[in-house]
Design a protein around this motif. Sequence first.
Motif, PDB file in Angstrom:
ATOM      1  N   ARG A  13       0.856  -1.209   0.000  1.00 22.05           N
ATOM      2  CA  ARG A  13       0.000   0.000   0.000  1.00 22.05           C
ATOM      3  C   ARG A  13       0.875   1.236   0.000  1.00 22.05           C
ATOM      4  N   ALA A  15       0.294   5.027   1.566  1.00 24.15           N
ATOM      5  CA  ALA A  15      -0.649   5.548   2.563  1.00 24.15           C
ATOM      6  C   ALA A  15      -0.357   7.007   2.897  1.00 24.15           C
ATOM      7  N   PRO A  16      -0.573   7.892   1.948  1.00 25.58           N
ATOM      8  CA  PRO A  16      -0.261   9.303   2.219  1.00 25.58           C
ATOM      9  C   PRO A  16      -1.275   9.980   3.137  1.00 25.58           C
ATOM     10  N   GLU A  49      -4.735   8.545   4.526  1.00 25.04           N
ATOM     11  CA  GLU A  49      -4.683   8.586   5.993  1.00 25.04           C
ATOM     12  C   GLU A  49      -5.148   9.971   6.462  1.00 25.04           C
ATOM     13  N   TYR A 187      -2.203   7.746  14.457  1.00 26.65           N
ATOM     14  CA  TYR A 187      -1.528   7.092  13.324  1.00 26.65           C
ATOM     15  C   TYR A 187      -1.181   5.650  13.683  1.00 26.65           C
ATOM     16  N   ARG A 205       7.819   1.497   3.054  1.00 30.97           N
ATOM     17  CA  ARG A 205       7.721   2.900   3.477  1.00 30.97           C
ATOM     18  C   ARG A 205       9.107   3.397   3.868  1.00 30.97           C
ATOM     19  N   LEU A 209      10.072   5.947   9.283  1.00 28.30           N
ATOM     20  CA  LEU A 209       9.028   5.301  10.083  1.00 28.30           C
ATOM     21  C   LEU A 209       9.517   4.001  10.728  1.00 28.30           C
TER      22      LEU A 209
HETATM   23  N1  GLU Z   1       0.523   8.385   6.461  1.00 24.97           N
HETATM   24  C1  GLU Z   1       1.922   8.290   6.732  1.00 24.97           C
HETATM   25  C2  GLU Z   1       2.646   9.457   6.107  1.00 24.97           C
HETATM   26  O1  GLU Z   1       2.117  10.088   5.196  1.00 24.97           O
HETATM   27  C3  GLU Z   1       2.569   7.019   6.209  1.00 24.97           C
HETATM   28  C4  GLU Z   1       2.077   5.814   6.880  1.00 24.97           C
HETATM   29  C5  GLU Z   1       2.802   4.529   6.597  1.00 24.97           C
HETATM   30  O2  GLU Z   1       3.308   4.329   5.478  1.00 24.97           O
HETATM   31  O3  GLU Z   1       2.826   3.700   7.488  1.00 24.97           O
HETATM   32  O4  GLU Z   1       3.747   9.738   6.516  1.00 24.97           O
END
Ligand code: GLU
Length: 280
Positions: A13, A15-16, A49, A187, A205, A209
């Motif tokens: 995925r 996930a922005p 997100e 989050y 990702r 993270l």
């Molecule tokens: N929504 C998060 C972001 O934009 C990324 C989440 C993820 O990839 O776990 O930094």
Amino acid sequence: MSADSGSTPVVTRFAPSPTGRLHMGHAASAIRAHDFARARGGRFLLRIEDIDGTRSRPEHVATIREDLAWLGLDWDDLTFQSDRLGLYAAALERLKETGVLYPCVCTRADIAAASLAPHGPEPVYPGTCRGKDCAMHAPHAWRIDMARAVPITGPLAWWDETAGTVRCEALAQGDVVLARKDAPASYHLAVTVDDAAQGVTDVVRGVDLFSATHVHRLLQALLGLPTPAYHHHTLLTGADGERLAKRHGAPALAAMREAGADGLALAERLRATGFSGVNA
Ligand code: GLU
């Protein structure tokens, strides 16, 4: 390698958070996740997100979709976290029942003032509300008491493409927030619940993270959820060696698109340089 290199179909995925416009770092991450799935005949999901109601903007969602299509990426499913709040609330209830959560009324300023040593971009929570009966009627967040939670699960680990087998050290992350004052999930909780509910086998990702994965692995164990494989990739840097981020003024993909740049060619250049050259 993926979470189950046997018969489980690969699912990745992107996930922005729609809090700003995407830049080349996002493009690289999205292409990596997309290509990882496609090369294995798997599925690639787009997950918006958008649980941060104060910072998320619908207009960014439209732009994100246009940016990804411009790069030649297609996705098999599109979900919005704001449609899934019930799932997060149920997970939060489960965690409350295990006795590992506590309410917290601290503000950011309280935490900064009480923190002796800053730890990364966010200071580790100094535990001000832990073990206290912080006013339940006042607006409050829910934090996880790591010192209680970690012994429940015992030792945990996950597999990361670059780092190999990583021992989970959730305690070092401090008592992170799992539900915010203004949102039923943080989050950490939403991403853990969604990756499991959506059958994500491989989380691709940025390495920024990596430390969050300690928290996600712990939550997976507490909630009885599967653990995907992790692919924390390096971040693109600008000519000055600084990592690309909106705050450093990296050019937005939308601006490049509007100026007539060729998105497919850009994606090919990123692939060809191994996602290293921003100015390629
Ligand atoms: N929504 C998060 C972001 O934009 C990324 C989440 C993820 O990839 O776990 O930094």
